[in-house]
Motif scaffolding. Structure first.
Motif, PDB file in Angstrom:
ATOM      1  N   UNK A 194      -1.166  -5.023  -9.079  1.00 27.30           N
ATOM      2  CA  UNK A 194      -2.127  -3.939  -9.273  1.00 27.30           C
ATOM      3  C   UNK A 194      -3.208  -3.881  -8.213  1.00 27.30           C
ATOM      4  N   UNK A 195      -3.123  -4.743  -7.198  1.00 29.45           N
ATOM      5  CA  UNK A 195      -4.136  -4.803  -6.156  1.00 29.45           C
ATOM      6  C   UNK A 195      -3.542  -4.394  -4.813  1.00 29.45           C
ATOM      7  N   UNK A 196      -4.365  -3.728  -4.008  1.00 25.78           N
ATOM      8  CA  UNK A 196      -3.926  -3.230  -2.704  1.00 25.78           C
ATOM      9  C   UNK A 196      -3.562  -4.381  -1.776  1.00 25.78           C
ATOM     10  N   UNK A 197      -2.388  -4.301  -1.159  1.00 30.71           N
ATOM     11  CA  UNK A 197      -1.929  -5.321  -0.218  1.00 30.71           C
ATOM     12  C   UNK A 197      -2.064  -4.833   1.221  1.00 30.71           C
ATOM     13  N   UNK A 232      11.705   4.009  21.269  1.00 30.47           N
ATOM     14  CA  UNK A 232      10.548   3.264  21.757  1.00 30.47           C
ATOM     15  C   UNK A 232       9.409   3.193  20.757  1.00 30.47           C
ATOM     16  N   UNK A 233       9.402   4.061  19.778  1.00 29.04           N
ATOM     17  CA  UNK A 233       8.282   4.146  18.854  1.00 29.04           C
ATOM     18  C   UNK A 233       8.697   3.626  17.488  1.00 29.04           C
ATOM     19  N   UNK A 234       7.944   2.641  16.979  1.00 30.44           N
ATOM     20  CA  UNK A 234       8.262   2.108  15.660  1.00 30.44           C
ATOM     21  C   UNK A 234       8.015   3.161  14.601  1.00 30.44           C
ATOM     22  N   UNK A 235       8.965   3.298  13.683  1.00 30.29           N
ATOM     23  CA  UNK A 235       8.806   4.295  12.628  1.00 30.29           C
ATOM     24  C   UNK A 235       7.846   3.817  11.557  1.00 30.29           C
ATOM     25  N   UNK A 236       7.724   2.508  11.392  1.00 31.20           N
ATOM     26  CA  UNK A 236       6.857   1.923  10.369  1.00 31.20           C
ATOM     27  C   UNK A 236       5.835   0.996  11.030  1.00 31.20           C
ATOM     28  N   UNK A 237       4.566   1.208  10.711  1.00 28.03           N
ATOM     29  CA  UNK A 237       3.497   0.411  11.306  1.00 28.03           C
ATOM     30  C   UNK A 237       2.463   0.078  10.235  1.00 28.03           C
ATOM     31  N   UNK A 238       2.258  -1.217   9.986  1.00 30.20           N
ATOM     32  CA  UNK A 238       1.237  -1.636   9.035  1.00 30.20           C
ATOM     33  C   UNK A 238      -0.136  -1.476   9.679  1.00 30.20           C
ATOM     34  N   UNK A 280       6.276   4.975  -6.099  1.00 26.40           N
ATOM     35  CA  UNK A 280       7.555   4.273  -6.091  1.00 26.40           C
ATOM     36  C   UNK A 280       7.356   2.896  -6.715  1.00 26.40           C
ATOM     37  N   UNK A 281       7.869   2.719  -7.927  1.00 30.12           N
ATOM     38  CA  UNK A 281       7.719   1.428  -8.606  1.00 30.12           C
ATOM     39  C   UNK A 281       8.889   0.490  -8.297  1.00 30.12           C
ATOM     40  N   UNK A 282       9.781   0.920  -7.422  1.00 38.23           N
ATOM     41  CA  UNK A 282      10.858   0.060  -6.924  1.00 38.23           C
ATOM     42  C   UNK A 282      10.638  -0.116  -5.427  1.00 38.23           C
ATOM     43  N   UNK A 283       9.432  -0.533  -5.076  1.00 42.71           N
ATOM     44  CA  UNK A 283       9.012  -0.476  -3.684  1.00 42.71           C
ATOM     45  C   UNK A 283       9.734  -1.509  -2.818  1.00 42.71           C
ATOM     46  N   UNK A 284       9.986  -1.113  -1.577  1.00 46.92           N
ATOM     47  CA  UNK A 284      10.629  -1.974  -0.584  1.00 46.92           C
ATOM     48  C   UNK A 284       9.734  -2.064   0.653  1.00 46.92           C
ATOM     49  N   UNK A 285      10.066  -2.994   1.537  1.00 51.85           N
ATOM     50  CA  UNK A 285       9.206  -3.252   2.678  1.00 51.85           C
ATOM     51  C   UNK A 285      10.048  -3.356   3.950  1.00 51.85           C
ATOM     52  N   UNK A 286       9.436  -3.040   5.086  1.00 48.87           N
ATOM     53  CA  UNK A 286      10.140  -3.060   6.359  1.00 48.87           C
ATOM     54  C   UNK A 286       9.850  -4.361   7.104  1.00 48.87           C
ATOM     55  N   UNK A 287      10.888  -5.107   7.436  1.00 52.98           N
ATOM     56  CA  UNK A 287      10.708  -6.459   7.985  1.00 52.98           C
ATOM     57  C   UNK A 287      10.105  -6.447   9.381  1.00 52.98           C
ATOM     58  N   UNK A 288      10.461  -5.474  10.225  1.00 46.76           N
ATOM     59  CA  UNK A 288       9.901  -5.434  11.577  1.00 46.76           C
ATOM     60  C   UNK A 288       8.403  -5.164  11.540  1.00 46.76           C
ATOM     61  N   UNK A 290       6.388  -5.799   9.112  1.00 52.76           N
ATOM     62  CA  UNK A 290       5.723  -6.972   8.547  1.00 52.76           C
ATOM     63  C   UNK A 290       5.624  -8.102   9.564  1.00 52.76           C
ATOM     64  N   UNK A 291       6.686  -8.311  10.349  1.00 51.87           N
ATOM     65  CA  UNK A 291       6.669  -9.375  11.347  1.00 51.87           C
ATOM     66  C   UNK A 291       5.575  -9.134  12.381  1.00 51.87           C
ATOM     67  N   UNK A 292       5.404  -7.884  12.785  1.00 55.95           N
ATOM     68  CA  UNK A 292       4.367  -7.554  13.769  1.00 55.95           C
ATOM     69  C   UNK A 292       2.975  -7.754  13.194  1.00 55.95           C
ATOM     70  N   UNK A 293       2.805  -7.454  11.900  1.00 58.52           N
ATOM     71  CA  UNK A 293       1.487  -7.562  11.273  1.00 58.52           C
ATOM     72  C   UNK A 293       1.213  -8.950  10.705  1.00 58.52           C
ATOM     73  N   UNK A 294       2.266  -9.768  10.561  1.00 61.20           N
ATOM     74  CA  UNK A 294       2.090 -11.085   9.968  1.00 61.20           C
ATOM     75  C   UNK A 294       1.790 -11.039   8.482  1.00 61.20           C
ATOM     76  N   UNK A 295       2.276  -9.992   7.812  1.00 60.43           N
ATOM     77  CA  UNK A 295       2.109  -9.858   6.360  1.00 60.43           C
ATOM     78  C   UNK A 295       3.487  -9.688   5.736  1.00 60.43           C
ATOM     79  N   UNK A 296       3.728 -10.394   4.627  1.00 62.14           N
ATOM     80  CA  UNK A 296       5.071 -10.427   4.066  1.00 62.14           C
ATOM     81  C   UNK A 296       5.011 -10.179   2.564  1.00 62.14           C
ATOM     82  N   UNK A 297       5.272  -8.928   2.192  1.00 60.91           N
ATOM     83  CA  UNK A 297       5.065  -8.505   0.812  1.00 60.91           C
ATOM     84  C   UNK A 297       6.026  -9.174  -0.163  1.00 60.91           C
ATOM     85  N   UNK A 298       7.280  -9.384   0.220  1.00 61.45           N
ATOM     86  CA  UNK A 298       8.217 -10.021  -0.705  1.00 61.45           C
ATOM     87  C   UNK A 298       7.800 -11.450  -1.033  1.00 61.45           C
TER      88      UNK A 298
END
Length: 314
Positions: A194-197, A232-238, A280-288, A290-298
Motif C-alpha cells: 500500500x506504499x509508493x515504491x 536506442x531509447x529505453x521504453x521504460x525508465x524509473x 493493475x493489481x497484477x502488476x509486473x516490473x521491467x528488469x532493465x 530496475x537494473x539501471x535504477x538499482x531498485x527491484x520490486x519483486x
C-alpha cells in the motif's frame, strides 16, 4: 508449515517472483487457477495468500480463471486467511467501470467514460461524449486490449462494422475521453504494501500496449527489454526523486479498497492535469529499468509477503 501461496494463471509472469522467493529461501507454493475445484467444507491451509489473477487471462485461454480465483478468495476470506489483494482488489482488476468509480470516489480524476453494450449503444455513447477524438477499450482487459483511438464517430462505425472489431469478453466497451499528452508517455506508479515504491515513465510513441513485464515482449516492438542500435531509447525508465503530491491520495485509495500491491497508470494533459486511467493489481516490473535504477520490486514484494507471513506467528 505456513507458507506464502501465490494465486495466478500465468507462469511467465510469476516466475520472476518465484525466483526471488527461491533466492531468499522463503517457503511458498504456487496455485495455478486456470481450472480446478474447491471443497467448501474443507479448511484452507495456514499461510499468506497473494492474488495475482489477471484481467487478461482469457487471452491465454484461461477464460474462467478470474471466476475460479474469486471463488477461492471468497473461501479463504470466509476462513479468515490473510489474502493480499483479496476479493475487492479482484473486482477492480476485472472491471474498469469499478476502477473508475472507485478512483472518482477517492477524489482522483479519471477520463470521462461511458460504458456500453451493443454496437448501436457504442455509437450512441460516442455521440454523447461529444469529443472530436476519443478512445475505446475493453472493460475487462489487460495489455492495452481493445484500445483504439478514433478521430470521428464514422471511423468508429467503420471499425464496428469491419472484420477487425474485437468484442470485449464481458461485452462492455468503454468509450473514453482522449487525453492528449504534450509528450508521448505515461507514468506508472508502483505500490507494495500500500506504499509508493517507484514510478516508471513509459514511452507510448509506438502504441498503447504498456505491459512492463519482460514476458510481454513482442518482437521488441511493444515491451523491449534490450537497447540495441535500432532501439536506442529505453521504453521504460524509473524516475528519480519523483513523488508528486497526489501519491498520498493514491495510497489512501488503495487502503480504502484493500489493495496492497498495484500499479496505477496516469497521464498528464497539456494543462498539467493528471488523470488515472488504469489500476493493475497484477502488476509486473521491467528488469532493465530496475537494473539501471538499482531498485527491484519483486525482491521488495517477496520480502513484504514474508513479513506478512511472520506476523501470523506472533
Amino acid at each position: 508449515m505456513s507458507k506464502i501461496y501465490v494465486l495466478h494463471e500465468n507462469n511467465e509472469w510469476t516466475v520472476h517472483l518465484q525466483n526471488r522467493l527461491d533466492e531468499l529461501n522463503y517457503p511458498y507454493e504456487l496455485w495455478h487457477l486456470d481450472e480446478g475445484s474447491i471443497d467448501l467444507s474443507a479448511e484452507p491451509p495456514q499461510g499468506v495468500f497473494y492474488n495475482r489473477m489477471s484481467a487478461s487471462s482469457h487471452t491465454r485461454d484461461h477464460r474462467f480463471a478470474p471466476e475460479l480465483a474469486g471463488a477461492v478468495i471468497t473461501w479463504l476470506e470466509y476462513h479468515g486467511r490473510k489474502v493480499i489483494n483479496g476479493s475487492r482488489a479482484l473486482s477492480l482488476e476485472i472491471s474498469k467501470v469499478q476502477q473508475y468509480l472507485a478512483l472518482e470516489k477517492a477524489g482522483i480524476a479519471t477520463p470521462k467514460t461511458i460504458a456500453a453494450v451493443g454496437k448501436k449503444h457504442i455509437i450512441e455513447a460516442a455521440n454523447s461524449l461529444g469529443m472530436s477524438s476519443f478512445i475505446t477499450k475493453h472493460n475487462r482487459a489487460g495489455k492495452g486490449q481493445g484500445v483504439q483511438l478514433f478521430h470521428s464517430v464514422q471511423a468508429l462505425q467503420d471499425y464496428l462494422d469491419g472484420p477487425d472489431f474485437d468484442a470485449p469478453v464481458d461485452g462492455i466497451t468503454l468509450i473514453q475521453q482522449y487525453i492528449k499528452a504534450t509528450e508521448p508517455f505515461i507514468i506508472r506508479h508502483e505500490f507494495i504494501g500500500g506504499k509508493f515504491l517507484y514510478a516508471v515513465k513509459v514511452d507510448t510513441s509506438e502504441g498503447f500496449e504498456l505491459c512492463p513485464a519482460d514476458a510481454c515482449a513482442i518482437g521488441d516492438m511493444f515491451c523491449p527489454t534490450d537497447e540495441t542500435p535500432t532501439q536506442p531509447k529505453a521504453k521504460f525508465e524509473i524516475l528519480q526523486n519523483y513523488r508528486p503530491a497526489f501519491i498520498e491520495q493514491y495510497e489512501m485509495f488503495l487502503n480504502a479498497n484493500a489493495i496492497q500491491v498495484a500499479g496505477i497508470e496516469a497521464i498528464q494533459d497539456a494543462d498539467g492535469n493528471s488523470y488515472a486511467y488504469d489500476v493493475n493489481t497484477n502488476t509486473n516490473y521491467n528488469s532493465d529499468a530496475e537494473a539501471k535504477a538499482g531498485q527491484f520490486a519483486m525482491r521488495e514484494l517477496a520480502q513484504y509477503l514474508k513479513a506478512e507471513l511472520d506476523k501470523l506467528a506472533l
